[in-house]
Each structure stands twice: as structure tokens, then as C-alpha cells.
Scaffold this motif. Structure first.
Motif, PDB file in Angstrom:
ATOM      1  N   SER A 116       0.838  -1.192   0.000  1.00  0.00           N
ATOM      2  CA  SER A 116       0.000   0.000   0.000  1.00  0.00           C
ATOM      3  C   SER A 116       0.877   1.248   0.000  1.00  0.00           C
ATOM      4  O   SER A 116       2.090   1.187   0.222  1.00  0.00           O
ATOM      5  CB  SER A 116      -0.927   0.015   1.219  1.00  0.00           C
ATOM      6  OG  SER A 116      -1.728  -1.145   1.272  1.00  0.00           O
ATOM      7  N   THR A 117       0.251   2.380  -0.242  1.00  0.00           N
ATOM      8  CA  THR A 117       0.971   3.648  -0.234  1.00  0.00           C
ATOM      9  C   THR A 117       1.493   3.959   1.169  1.00  0.00           C
ATOM     10  O   THR A 117       0.855   3.634   2.174  1.00  0.00           O
ATOM     11  CB  THR A 117       0.039   4.770  -0.713  1.00  0.00           C
ATOM     12  OG1 THR A 117      -0.501   4.413  -1.989  1.00  0.00           O
ATOM     13  CG2 THR A 117       0.787   6.080  -0.855  1.00  0.00           C
ATOM     14  N   ASN A 118       2.684   4.580   1.223  1.00  0.00           N
ATOM     15  CA  ASN A 118       3.354   4.955   2.476  1.00  0.00           C
ATOM     16  C   ASN A 118       3.788   3.745   3.296  1.00  0.00           C
ATOM     17  O   ASN A 118       4.004   3.860   4.509  1.00  0.00           O
ATOM     18  CB  ASN A 118       2.467   5.867   3.331  1.00  0.00           C
ATOM     19  CG  ASN A 118       2.138   7.164   2.633  1.00  0.00           C
ATOM     20  OD1 ASN A 118       2.955   7.717   1.905  1.00  0.00           O
ATOM     21  ND2 ASN A 118       0.918   7.652   2.849  1.00  0.00           N
ATOM     22  N   GLN A 119       3.969   2.625   2.662  1.00  0.00           N
ATOM     23  CA  GLN A 119       4.404   1.422   3.371  1.00  0.00           C
ATOM     24  C   GLN A 119       5.930   1.365   3.404  1.00  0.00           C
ATOM     25  O   GLN A 119       6.607   1.702   2.437  1.00  0.00           O
ATOM     26  CB  GLN A 119       3.855   0.178   2.673  1.00  0.00           C
ATOM     27  CG  GLN A 119       4.165  -1.134   3.395  1.00  0.00           C
ATOM     28  CD  GLN A 119       3.388  -2.289   2.810  1.00  0.00           C
ATOM     29  OE1 GLN A 119       2.265  -2.125   2.363  1.00  0.00           O
ATOM     30  NE2 GLN A 119       3.991  -3.463   2.802  1.00  0.00           N
ATOM     31  N   VAL A 149       7.170   3.504   0.015  1.00  0.00           N
ATOM     32  CA  VAL A 149       6.399   3.521  -1.230  1.00  0.00           C
ATOM     33  C   VAL A 149       5.571   4.802  -1.269  1.00  0.00           C
ATOM     34  O   VAL A 149       4.691   5.011  -0.420  1.00  0.00           O
ATOM     35  CB  VAL A 149       5.496   2.282  -1.337  1.00  0.00           C
ATOM     36  CG1 VAL A 149       4.663   2.350  -2.605  1.00  0.00           C
ATOM     37  CG2 VAL A 149       6.329   1.015  -1.312  1.00  0.00           C
ATOM     38  N   LYS A 150       5.831   5.650  -2.250  1.00  0.00           N
ATOM     39  CA  LYS A 150       5.097   6.915  -2.362  1.00  0.00           C
ATOM     40  C   LYS A 150       3.782   6.741  -3.117  1.00  0.00           C
ATOM     41  O   LYS A 150       2.762   7.344  -2.751  1.00  0.00           O
ATOM     42  CB  LYS A 150       5.963   7.958  -3.080  1.00  0.00           C
ATOM     43  CG  LYS A 150       7.236   8.321  -2.336  1.00  0.00           C
ATOM     44  CD  LYS A 150       7.891   9.552  -2.945  1.00  0.00           C
ATOM     45  CE  LYS A 150       8.355   9.294  -4.373  1.00  0.00           C
ATOM     46  NZ  LYS A 150       9.039  10.468  -4.965  1.00  0.00           N
ATOM     47  N   SER A 151       3.783   5.952  -4.179  1.00  0.00           N
ATOM     48  CA  SER A 151       2.567   5.721  -4.970  1.00  0.00           C
ATOM     49  C   SER A 151       2.710   4.403  -5.710  1.00  0.00           C
ATOM     50  O   SER A 151       3.821   3.881  -5.871  1.00  0.00           O
ATOM     51  CB  SER A 151       2.314   6.872  -5.955  1.00  0.00           C
ATOM     52  OG  SER A 151       3.398   6.978  -6.870  1.00  0.00           O
ATOM     53  N   THR A 152       1.572   3.877  -6.192  1.00  0.00           N
ATOM     54  CA  THR A 152       1.535   2.577  -6.850  1.00  0.00           C
ATOM     55  C   THR A 152       0.677   2.670  -8.103  1.00  0.00           C
ATOM     56  O   THR A 152      -0.370   3.327  -8.105  1.00  0.00           O
ATOM     57  CB  THR A 152       0.956   1.499  -5.911  1.00  0.00           C
ATOM     58  OG1 THR A 152       1.686   1.502  -4.688  1.00  0.00           O
ATOM     59  CG2 THR A 152       1.044   0.121  -6.541  1.00  0.00           C
ATOM     60  N   SER A 196      -3.427   4.358 -11.557  1.00  0.00           N
ATOM     61  CA  SER A 196      -3.094   4.556 -10.144  1.00  0.00           C
ATOM     62  C   SER A 196      -4.026   3.757  -9.254  1.00  0.00           C
ATOM     63  O   SER A 196      -5.246   3.733  -9.459  1.00  0.00           O
ATOM     64  CB  SER A 196      -3.188   6.046  -9.783  1.00  0.00           C
ATOM     65  OG  SER A 196      -2.260   6.803 -10.531  1.00  0.00           O
ATOM     66  N   LEU A 221      -4.497   2.340  -4.886  1.00  0.00           N
ATOM     67  CA  LEU A 221      -4.080   2.552  -3.507  1.00  0.00           C
ATOM     68  C   LEU A 221      -3.372   1.356  -2.927  1.00  0.00           C
ATOM     69  O   LEU A 221      -2.560   1.493  -2.013  1.00  0.00           O
ATOM     70  CB  LEU A 221      -5.302   2.898  -2.643  1.00  0.00           C
ATOM     71  CG  LEU A 221      -6.068   4.171  -3.019  1.00  0.00           C
ATOM     72  CD1 LEU A 221      -7.283   4.328  -2.116  1.00  0.00           C
ATOM     73  CD2 LEU A 221      -5.155   5.383  -2.935  1.00  0.00           C
ATOM     74  N   LYS A 222      -3.668   0.155  -3.470  1.00  0.00           N
ATOM     75  CA  LYS A 222      -3.123  -1.069  -2.903  1.00  0.00           C
ATOM     76  C   LYS A 222      -2.932  -2.094  -4.012  1.00  0.00           C
ATOM     77  O   LYS A 222      -3.831  -2.338  -4.806  1.00  0.00           O
ATOM     78  CB  LYS A 222      -4.062  -1.611  -1.820  1.00  0.00           C
ATOM     79  CG  LYS A 222      -3.620  -2.926  -1.204  1.00  0.00           C
ATOM     80  CD  LYS A 222      -4.636  -3.373  -0.161  1.00  0.00           C
ATOM     81  CE  LYS A 222      -4.263  -4.717   0.438  1.00  0.00           C
ATOM     82  NZ  LYS A 222      -5.281  -5.181   1.405  1.00  0.00           N
ATOM     83  N   PHE A 250       6.192   0.960  -8.548  1.00  0.00           N
ATOM     84  CA  PHE A 250       6.161   1.672  -7.277  1.00  0.00           C
ATOM     85  C   PHE A 250       7.144   2.837  -7.324  1.00  0.00           C
ATOM     86  O   PHE A 250       8.323   2.650  -7.681  1.00  0.00           O
ATOM     87  CB  PHE A 250       6.539   0.738  -6.125  1.00  0.00           C
ATOM     88  CG  PHE A 250       5.788  -0.563  -6.110  1.00  0.00           C
ATOM     89  CD1 PHE A 250       4.549  -0.658  -5.518  1.00  0.00           C
ATOM     90  CD2 PHE A 250       6.327  -1.685  -6.726  1.00  0.00           C
ATOM     91  CE1 PHE A 250       3.857  -1.854  -5.515  1.00  0.00           C
ATOM     92  CE2 PHE A 250       5.641  -2.886  -6.729  1.00  0.00           C
ATOM     93  CZ  PHE A 250       4.397  -2.968  -6.123  1.00  0.00           C
TER      94      PHE A 250
END
Length: 636
Positions: A444-447, A464-467, A473, A475-476, A485
Motif C-alpha cells: 500500500s501507499t506509504n508502506q 512507497v510513495k505511490s503505486t 493509479s 491505492l493497494k 512503485f
């Protein structure tokens, strides 16, 4: 002229009779698969994504709730899609029901699917042998929200050079027929020299989406199939099932690129493309088939260019292909697909360990049998085995407690994430971006994750900033998806650059406590070798996204290895340590030598990893001793 026409018709009939006799196996042993004409199927299995129902006529509310729960189970087993056999008993007997009962049963199934956010479409109808008795197989597919995951299948195309792999993918994904001179493959090629030579030299990725009701999402108009204005994000948004094609190289010169595509992409299926105009099985086809069989990847055979092929060449190609598929070591049961009934024969058996192999005779110019191939792709089941299923088989209480503690500490989304990186690039305004296939857990984002190992065997903490997946795009990203990523270092004083990332690295959750290794033990099989292999032999190993030379340090029970030999061998990486685990499959090559195996044991020595070299030039003195000690720790 009439005599010539009669002679041609007679030759075609003789060809069809020979192919029919060669491909007919439905009256053989009981191991043969079922067809829509069989009145008895295999008994229903409690697991899996196939459910048998005699009828679903006006159930009570309590029964309806139980049926909905059962449908949810089947959808989860099939990763978002399942098959319902209506008019079939649990023991597999095809009874059939009348038209009114079938209509009510389908309505009930649609109401059940609506409760779970799914849609129902007819896959095919079975023959019951009775006039007023109907039995249908219905496809239930979940409709995923935009922020949720969709079902993804990865298919690679393999075959000899100039067999039409890129043209076939161009026609399937873009919907425009070829002009006979390779116009469709222009939409697949990535480089200018590929356009000039007509040969693929890199891995090209194309997607094909299917809507919940089974239509192709790539095509704006199902009749005209013009797709020039559709972007990947638009295709993914409309699709509940996305097939990601990887166009691999057919020329022997680019074999290493093909091996990388077969190992790093983690394909669910392979598409073996054969040129019917060659008059037989030639070139790299046999070698690609051996690799696919060694990796245990189910495959579909597509015989192309039948519009320009003479009858005797087509017959010779089919006979050679059938002999190859039936020979010992391959042992497949081919089905020549002529209609939708033959497609339905293969649907249930493709994902398992069945040896059924469908064969399509295709023309990308005249649109011959392409609709049947699309029908098979639409109903192909998922082969993915999620890591969560492995936890269900855990019988030791201590392991279960440890998993609960890890989940509580790191969170459900972070626990057990593993991504094997196969590419890295820099995006303006975003930074460093890495991509790969998620083989475990979810991201996930910010992981917070670990990335590595580097040349010293160390792992760096990254966030992780974005996926994104398929240029969309999310979120997970979950297990089984291929995603990219955008990452940054946890410590801002040590930024992550593209040069710091290489193929073979991994993004790993801290809860897995990853460790790099110099040495490992593998059980290997030598496919082809013109010479004998001894200690000190150093081929190039492909393991997931790792590609590096490794030296043989010990051969258990033998002094030398020859073609066809099996043995346990200890390998040692030559340049840098890598992250590998037990069970990973390896392919090695060097000159004309080819081999395949599976890792059985990995050696770790954390105290001596500090002295491991970061280049081959430093492999002297104490560093050499450290590597030898790490290797000896795995030897008996």
C-alpha cells in the motif's frame, strides 16, 4: 476445371480425416477430459471454482442466503470468477431441466451474484440427449470497484522466429486484422530496428481486458474493433479481468531475453506459436517448449498463417506437432479446436495438472478462429496460488502465534510483502520508480519496505510513495499483480537513484527478515550439453528476476554431468550475493548447454557477509575465505 475442384475437395477431406484420427482421444481411457456431449462429468469437488446445481428454482430466503454464501466461496476460490453447471447433479450426471426451470434458475443465480457485486453470463450449453432438457454452464465474474484489484492473468508468447507472435498479439489487443505484410505487429514493436528487421529483440507488454459480461474491453465497437483511441487506463477501468501479454523473442540470438521473460514475469500460461508454412517443427520451438515444460507452465498452441499455407505443408506441420506433443517427456493430449464446444472442453482442465493442450489454426488476415481464441482467453481460470493459502495448511501452533504477532506489529497490509524487481526508471517530478510482480502479501501507499540486496548484500529501507498497475493509479497492489512503485529512501540523506537499483533486487517486508546469500544447493537436470560438466563450470543462472553467473562448487555423488543427468549441485554466485529462497526454480545456460532445477537449500552466514566483496576484482585474500566458508556451511 471441375476435375481440379473435385481433386482439391478430395484432398481437403483426406486431410481432415487424418487430423481427426490423430486428434481423437475422447473414446480412450477414462483420463480423457469431459466434453459438452458427455452425459456424466467428474463428481463435484468441495474446493475449486466449479459448482454443480440441479436447479435453482424459487429457493426460500434461508436457502437463498446459504446459496449466496456458497457462491462467495466459489468466487474466492477462483480469484473473482467461477463456473456454475446448472442441470447437473453433484455426482456429475447431466440431467437437464426444462426451459422454464432454466430461466428461473438463471434469474436466481443473477440475484445471488448481484448481492456479491458480480455479473452472470452464459459460457456454453451442454447437450443432454433429450429434446426438452437443457443444461448450461454459467460464468459468474465479480465486478471490482475502481480502487480494488481486478483479476489479472499473465501470458507469454514463445515460438520460433518469424512465426507470427507479434502479429497475433497486435490483432488480439488492437482488433485490427493484418494486411499480410506485418502491419499489425507495428503496434507491438518497441524499437526502430525491430520495425526494420521484423524480429522482436525485447520484451513487449500488451493488455487485453474483458468486461464482467465477457466482452472485450479493448474494442470500442465489437463489430469494427477500432481501438486506436483507447488507453490502458480506460481498458482497465472497464475490465474485471485483464490479460497481460508478454511478447518474447524467437531468435536464438536473444535467448537470454526470452529466459528473463519466462522467469521474471511469472506467467500463468504460455502461448506456443507455430508457423504452418514451415512444414514441421523447426528452429527454437523445441527448446522453448522444453523450458515451458520444465517451469510447469500450461500452454496453448496457435498454428498461424494458414491462409497462405498449402495443404500438404499444413498436414506435415500438424503431424510433426502432434508427434512432438505426444512423445515421452511431453505426453500431452491435443485438441484441435473447431467450435465453442471444443473450447469448453479445455476450460476446466487448463489450470490444473491436466495434460490437455488446445490447438488453434489461426489466420490473422482472414480472422480465422480468432473468436474461438478470444473465447478461451475470456474463460481461462486463474492458476495463482496465494501466499495466504499456505497459511491454511500450517499445523504448528507456534508458527500460527508467530504470524499473529507479526501481523499485529506490522499490520495486515505490510505483513509478508515480496516483490521481485525486473525494471527501474526515473520519472520527472516523481523520482525513482521500480516495477515487478508481487509474489507474496500486498503493498500500500506509504508502506515501509526493504530493498536489496546491493553488491555488499545489504538492504536499504525505502517508503512507497505511490503505486500503479497497467498505467492506472491504485491505492493497494495485491499478490499476483504486476505493478510499479515510486519509492524514496527512509533516510533523506541517502536518496535512491536509478543506478542503485538493478534487476534481481527485491522489495521485501521487514517481517520476513530477508538475508542475502552467496551459495545455495539445487537439484538440477541437464537438458542439452555437448560436453561434460565438472566442478568449476560457471553458467549463467536465471532465477526469478536474478541473472548472474554462478560456479559449480560440488556435485553430489558424481564427478561429471552429461546430458540427461540429474544431481544435487552447490552453486556459488561470482559477482554479488542474491536473495533466493527454497523452492525457487532456476534455469542455466552457457553456449549450447541448457539445464533446469529447483533450489533445495540456501546457506546463510551473517557474520561473514560484512567481508563479502562488491566486485570480482576483490575476490582475493580474506574475502575469498569468507565466500568459501559460506559455501562450506551448506556442504555435508
Amino acid at each position: 476445371m471441375p476435375q481440379t475442384t473435385a481433386t482439391t475437395t478430395k484432398k481437403k477431406k483426406m486431410l481432415e480425416e487424418k487430423l481427426e484420427s490423430a486428434l481423437t482421444f475422447r473414446d480412450e481411457a477414462k483420463a480423457s477430459p469431459t466434453t459438452p456431449f458427455d452425459l456424466e462429468l467428474e463428481p463435484e469437488c468441495d474446493d475449486g471454482s466449479v459448482e454443480y446445481k440441479r436447479h435453482l428454482v424459487k429457493p426460500s430466503q434461508r436457502t437463498f442466503d446459504k446459496l449466496t454464501t456458497q457462491l462467495l466461496w466459489r468466487l474466492n476460490e477462483g480469484s473473482g470468477e467461477c463456473l456454475y453447471e446448472i442441470g447437473v447433479d453433484d455426482d456429475g450426471t447431466v440431467r437437464g431441466i426444462n426451459e422454464e426451470e432454466m430461466k428461473l434458475s438463471v434469474e436466481t443465480l443473477e440475484n445471488m451474484a448481484k448481492q456479491l457485486g458480480a455479473k452472470v453470463s452464459e459460457a456454453f450449453e451442454r447437450k443432454t440427449g433429450k429434446k426438452n432438457a437443457h443444461a448450461k454452464c454459467m460464468l459468474v465474474r465479480r465486478v471490482f470497484p475502481k480502487e480494488a484489484k481486478h483479476l489479472e492473468l499473465r501470458i507469454t508468447t514463445v515460438g520460433n522466429v518469424d512465426s507470427g507472435k507479434s502479429t497475433l498479439l497486435g490483432v488480439l489487443t488492437k482488433g485490427v486484422l493484418d494486411n499480410g505484410r506485418g502491419s499489425a505487429r507495428a503496434n507491438v514493436f518497441r524499437h526502430k530496428h525491430e520495425m526494420e528487421t521484423g524480429r522482436t529483440s525485447s520484451i513487449s507488454t500488451q493488455i487485453m481486458g474483458f468486461t464482467p459480461d465477457g466482452k472485450v474491453a479493448n474494442y470500442q465497437d465489437e463489430k469494427t474493433r477500432e481501438t486506436h483511441s483507447l488507453r490502458w487506463s480506460e481498458i482497465v477501468e472497464k475490465s474485471s479481468k485483464v490479460i497481460s501479454f508478454s511478447d518474447l523473442c524467437g531468435h536464438e540470438r536473444y535467448l537470454k531475453t526470452t529466459l528473463c521473460g519466462l522467469t521474471a514475469v511469472c506467467p500463468d500460461y504460455a502461448m506456443l506459436v507455430v508457423d504452418s508454412n514451415r512444414g514441421g517443427v523447426v528452429g527454437m520451438l523445441k527448446e522453448h517448449l522444453g523450458i515451458v515444460l520444465g517451469l510447469k507452465i500450461p500452454f496453448v498452441v496457435c498454428v498461424t498463417k494458414i491462409d497462405m499455407c498449402a495443404d500438404h505443408l499444413l498436414q506435415s506441420t500438424m503431424e510433426s506437432l502432434l508427434r512432438l506433443l505426444k512423445r515421452p517427456g511431453v505426453h500431452k493430449k491435443p485438441i484441435l479446436v473447431r467450435d465453442s464446444n471444443d473450447v469448453s472442453t479445455c476450460i476446466k482442465t487448463m489450470a490444473g495438472d491436466s495434460d490437455v493442450t488446445p490447438i488453434f489454426q489461426i489466420s490473422c488476415v482472414e480472422n480465422t478462429n480468432l473468436d474461438l481464441l478470444r473465447l478461451l482467453l475470456n474463460h481461462l481460470p486463474s492458476r495463482r496460488q496465494f501466499d495466504e493459502q499456505r497459511k491454511k495448511n500450517t499445523t504448528q501452533n507456534e508458527e500460527g502465534k508467530e504470524e499473529e504477532e507479526t501481523t499485529t506489529k506490522h499490520g495486515k497490509e505490510e505483513c509478508g510483502a515480496l516483490v521481485h524487481l525486473d525494471d527501474a526508471f526515473t520519472v520527472n517530478g516523481v523520482g525513482t520508480v521500480v516495477s515487478g510482480v508481487i509474489t507474496r502479501g500486498s503493498i500500500s501507499t506509504n508502506q515501509l519496505l526493504l530493498m536489496g540486496p546491493d553488491s555488499l548484500g545489504h538492504f536499504k529501507e525505502v517508503v512507497v510513495k505511490s503505486t500503479m498497475t497497467h498505467r492506472t493509479s491504485i491505492l493497494k497492489a495485491v499478490c499476483g499483480q504486476s505493478a510499479s512503485f515510486a519509492i524514496k529512501a527512509k533516510n533523506s540523506k541517502e536518496p535512491v537513484h536509478k543506478a542503485d537499483v538493478r534487476k534481481g533486487m527485491a522489495l521485501i517486508c521487514k517481517s520476513l527478515h530477508p538475508r542475502s546469500t552467496w551459495s545455495f544447493e539445487a537439484e538440477i537436470l541437464i537438458f542439452v550439453s555437448p560436453t561434460t560438466l565438472t566442478v568449476g563450470y560457471a553458467p549463467v543462472l536465471h532465477c526469478m528476476s536474478v541473472r548472474q553467473c554462478a560456479r559449480i562448487c560440488k556435485i553430489e555423488g558424481k564427478d561429471v554431468l552429461r546430458a540427461g543427468d540429474r544431481a544435487k549441485v552447490v552453486f556459488q554466485w561470482l559477482y554479488r550475493p542474491e536473495f533466493v529462497e527454497e523452492g525457487f526454480r532456476v534455469i542455466f545456460r552457457e553456449g549450447r548447454t541448457r539445464g533446469l532445477g529447483s533450489i533445495t537449500k540456501v546457506s546463510f552466514d551473517g557474520d561473514k557477509q560484512k567481508s563479502w566483496p562488491d566486485s570480482r576484482k576483490q575476490q582475493h585474500g580474506t574475502n575469498t575465505v569468507a565466500m568459501n566458508n559460506a559455501t562450506n556451511s551448506i556442504l555435508p
